[in-house]
Design a protein around this motif. Structure first.
Motif, PDB file in Angstrom:
ATOM      1  N   THR A 169       0.936  -1.289   0.106  1.00  0.00           N
ATOM      2  CA  THR A 169      -0.093  -0.197  -0.002  1.00  0.00           C
ATOM      3  C   THR A 169       0.785   1.312  -0.097  1.00  0.00           C
ATOM      4  O   THR A 169       0.273   2.322  -0.511  1.00  0.00           O
ATOM      5  N   GLN A 170       2.029   1.113   0.470  1.00  0.00           N
ATOM      6  CA  GLN A 170       2.911   2.489   0.566  1.00  0.00           C
ATOM      7  C   GLN A 170       2.301   3.427   1.609  1.00  0.00           C
ATOM      8  O   GLN A 170       2.650   4.734   1.300  1.00  0.00           O
ATOM      9  N   SER A 171       1.484   3.146   2.460  1.00  0.00           N
ATOM     10  CA  SER A 171       0.798   3.867   3.388  1.00  0.00           C
ATOM     11  C   SER A 171       0.919   3.281   4.678  1.00  0.00           C
ATOM     12  O   SER A 171       0.216   2.229   4.999  1.00  0.00           O
ATOM     13  N   CYS A 172       1.490   4.068   5.854  1.00  0.00           N
ATOM     14  CA  CYS A 172       1.132   3.543   7.108  1.00  0.00           C
ATOM     15  C   CYS A 172      -0.082   3.326   7.595  1.00  0.00           C
ATOM     16  O   CYS A 172      -0.340   2.263   8.168  1.00  0.00           O
ATOM     17  N   GLN A 173      -1.079   4.326   7.489  1.00  0.00           N
ATOM     18  CA  GLN A 173      -2.239   4.183   7.763  1.00  0.00           C
ATOM     19  C   GLN A 173      -3.060   2.997   7.045  1.00  0.00           C
ATOM     20  O   GLN A 173      -3.772   2.306   7.883  1.00  0.00           O
ATOM     21  N   ASP A 174      -2.712   2.753   5.904  1.00  0.00           N
ATOM     22  CA  ASP A 174      -3.388   1.439   5.091  1.00  0.00           C
ATOM     23  C   ASP A 174      -3.044   0.436   5.739  1.00  0.00           C
ATOM     24  O   ASP A 174      -3.634  -0.430   5.911  1.00  0.00           O
ATOM     25  N   ALA A 175      -1.653   0.360   6.050  1.00  0.00           N
ATOM     26  CA  ALA A 175      -0.917  -0.851   6.510  1.00  0.00           C
ATOM     27  C   ALA A 175      -1.609  -1.227   7.512  1.00  0.00           C
ATOM     28  O   ALA A 175      -1.728  -2.833   7.813  1.00  0.00           O
ATOM     29  N   GLU A 176      -1.833  -0.353   8.660  1.00  0.00           N
ATOM     30  CA  GLU A 176      -2.311  -0.811   9.646  1.00  0.00           C
ATOM     31  C   GLU A 176      -3.656  -1.105   9.740  1.00  0.00           C
ATOM     32  O   GLU A 176      -4.128  -2.182  10.316  1.00  0.00           O
ATOM     33  N   GLU A 177      -4.372  -0.805   8.976  1.00  0.00           N
ATOM     34  CA  GLU A 177      -5.743  -1.202   8.628  1.00  0.00           C
ATOM     35  C   GLU A 177      -5.685  -2.461   8.004  1.00  0.00           C
ATOM     36  O   GLU A 177      -6.788  -3.294   8.542  1.00  0.00           O
ATOM     37  N   CYS A 178      -4.937  -2.743   7.009  1.00  0.00           N
ATOM     38  CA  CYS A 178      -4.820  -4.216   6.533  1.00  0.00           C
ATOM     39  C   CYS A 178      -4.502  -5.170   7.407  1.00  0.00           C
ATOM     40  O   CYS A 178      -5.013  -6.275   7.467  1.00  0.00           O
ATOM     41  N   VAL A 179      -3.567  -4.899   8.203  1.00  0.00           N
ATOM     42  CA  VAL A 179      -3.247  -5.656   9.405  1.00  0.00           C
ATOM     43  C   VAL A 179      -4.555  -6.241  10.212  1.00  0.00           C
ATOM     44  O   VAL A 179      -4.869  -7.279  10.574  1.00  0.00           O
ATOM     45  N   GLN A 180      -5.228  -5.130  10.712  1.00  0.00           N
ATOM     46  CA  GLN A 180      -6.514  -5.464  11.496  1.00  0.00           C
ATOM     47  C   GLN A 180      -7.393  -6.331  10.548  1.00  0.00           C
ATOM     48  O   GLN A 180      -8.046  -6.993  11.282  1.00  0.00           O
ATOM     49  N   GLU A 181      -7.590  -5.802   9.379  1.00  0.00           N
ATOM     50  CA  GLU A 181      -8.691  -6.697   8.854  1.00  0.00           C
ATOM     51  C   GLU A 181      -8.204  -8.023   8.535  1.00  0.00           C
ATOM     52  O   GLU A 181      -8.805  -8.958   8.752  1.00  0.00           O
ATOM     53  N   THR A 182      -6.711  -8.199   8.368  1.00  0.00           N
ATOM     54  CA  THR A 182      -6.300  -9.606   8.413  1.00  0.00           C
ATOM     55  C   THR A 182      -6.529 -10.460   9.593  1.00  0.00           C
ATOM     56  O   THR A 182      -7.051 -11.518   9.558  1.00  0.00           O
ATOM     57  N   PHE A 183      -6.240  -9.903  10.739  1.00  0.00           N
ATOM     58  CA  PHE A 183      -6.509 -10.305  12.025  1.00  0.00           C
ATOM     59  C   PHE A 183      -7.992 -10.724  12.364  1.00  0.00           C
ATOM     60  O   PHE A 183      -8.556 -11.746  12.839  1.00  0.00           O
ATOM     61  N   PHE A 184      -8.758  -9.660  11.734  1.00  0.00           N
ATOM     62  CA  PHE A 184     -10.261  -9.976  12.024  1.00  0.00           C
ATOM     63  C   PHE A 184     -10.612 -11.342  11.116  1.00  0.00           C
ATOM     64  O   PHE A 184     -11.636 -12.130  11.754  1.00  0.00           O
ATOM     65  N   TYR A 185     -10.178 -11.222   9.802  1.00  0.00           N
ATOM     66  CA  TYR A 185     -10.250 -12.465   9.067  1.00  0.00           C
ATOM     67  C   TYR A 185     -10.074 -13.930   9.861  1.00  0.00           C
ATOM     68  O   TYR A 185     -10.778 -14.744   9.869  1.00  0.00           O
ATOM     69  N   VAL A 186      -8.784 -13.685  10.311  1.00  0.00           N
ATOM     70  CA  VAL A 186      -8.375 -14.827  10.929  1.00  0.00           C
ATOM     71  C   VAL A 186      -8.974 -15.209  11.971  1.00  0.00           C
ATOM     72  O   VAL A 186      -9.362 -16.411  12.091  1.00  0.00           O
ATOM     73  N   ALA A 187      -9.476 -14.188  12.881  1.00  0.00           N
ATOM     74  CA  ALA A 187     -10.332 -14.729  14.103  1.00  0.00           C
ATOM     75  C   ALA A 187     -11.658 -15.179  13.534  1.00  0.00           C
ATOM     76  O   ALA A 187     -12.039 -16.311  14.366  1.00  0.00           O
ATOM     77  N   LYS A 188     -12.088 -15.010  12.492  1.00  0.00           N
ATOM     78  CA  LYS A 188     -13.564 -15.629  11.938  1.00  0.00           C
ATOM     79  C   LYS A 188     -13.252 -16.812  11.385  1.00  0.00           C
ATOM     80  O   LYS A 188     -14.299 -17.551  11.579  1.00  0.00           O
ATOM     81  N   HIS A 189     -12.215 -17.165  11.067  1.00  0.00           N
ATOM     82  CA  HIS A 189     -11.671 -18.655  10.555  1.00  0.00           C
ATOM     83  C   HIS A 189     -10.743 -19.057  11.166  1.00  0.00           C
ATOM     84  O   HIS A 189      -9.805 -19.590  10.673  1.00  0.00           O
ATOM     85  N   PHE A 190     -10.837 -19.041  12.183  1.00  0.00           N
ATOM     86  CA  PHE A 190      -9.551 -19.529  13.425  1.00  0.00           C
ATOM     87  C   PHE A 190      -9.442 -21.038  13.297  1.00  0.00           C
ATOM     88  O   PHE A 190      -8.413 -21.453  13.597  1.00  0.00           O
ATOM     89  N   GLU A 191     -10.229 -21.685  12.755  1.00  0.00           N
ATOM     90  CA  GLU A 191     -10.276 -23.166  12.607  1.00  0.00           C
ATOM     91  C   GLU A 191      -9.041 -23.423  11.651  1.00  0.00           C
ATOM     92  O   GLU A 191      -8.548 -24.755  11.647  1.00  0.00           O
ATOM     93  N   LYS A 192      -8.522 -22.758  10.859  1.00  0.00           N
ATOM     94  CA  LYS A 192      -7.790 -22.751   9.784  1.00  0.00           C
ATOM     95  C   LYS A 192      -6.306 -22.756  10.275  1.00  0.00           C
ATOM     96  O   LYS A 192      -5.380 -22.915   9.489  1.00  0.00           O
ATOM     97  N   ILE A 193      -6.087 -22.196  11.483  1.00  0.00           N
ATOM     98  CA  ILE A 193      -4.884 -21.974  12.309  1.00  0.00           C
ATOM     99  C   ILE A 193      -4.459 -23.142  12.996  1.00  0.00           C
ATOM    100  O   ILE A 193      -5.105 -23.669  13.656  1.00  0.00           O
ATOM    101  N   GLY A 194      -3.428 -23.610  12.500  1.00  0.00           N
ATOM    102  CA  GLY A 194      -2.681 -24.858  13.358  1.00  0.00           C
ATOM    103  C   GLY A 194      -1.649 -24.295  14.403  1.00  0.00           C
ATOM    104  O   GLY A 194      -1.922 -23.280  14.985  1.00  0.00           O
ATOM    105  N   ASP A 195      -0.387 -24.794  14.138  1.00  0.00           N
ATOM    106  CA  ASP A 195       0.553 -24.472  15.036  1.00  0.00           C
ATOM    107  C   ASP A 195       0.783 -23.028  14.962  1.00  0.00           C
ATOM    108  O   ASP A 195       1.322 -22.836  13.493  1.00  0.00           O
TER     109      ASP A 195
END
Length: 90
Positions: A37-63
């Motif tokens: 993104t070349q943007s600090c603000q956008d990068a932070e938002e993307c990280v939060q969106e990624t973790f939100f997605y991961v939390a909703k699909h946490f069964e996909k996370i192994g070790d």
């Protein structure tokens, strides 16, 4: 912000695992997102969106420490970053 994600998980074991995941990979995901993104603000938002997605699909996370988990998170972060950048141009 992590508290919001923890509320999406059912057990204390899942919450503990998510905290480990978040602490281990948040910086890596930030730099992947920033590279896209070349943007600090956008990068932070993307990280939060990624973790939100991961939390909703946490069964996909192994070790937490596996290369598969690292690759999965990197792929999700890249996808979110690309979609975020695309949305800004549409």
């Amino acid at each position: 912000m992590i508290g919001l994600f923890l509320n999406l998980l059912d057990t204390q074991s899942e919450k503990d695992k998510f905290i480990k995941l978040y602490d281990k990979y948040k910086n890596m995901l930030y730099w992947i997102s920033y590279g896209k993104t070349q943007s600090c603000q956008d990068a932070e938002e993307c990280v939060q969106e990624t973790f939100f997605y991961v939390a909703k699909h946490f069964e996909k996370i192994g070790d937490v420490n596996s290369s598969q988990t690292k690759g999965y998170l990197a792929e999700e972060s890249s996808t979110v970053s690309i979609l975020s950048k695309y949305d800004k141009f549409s």
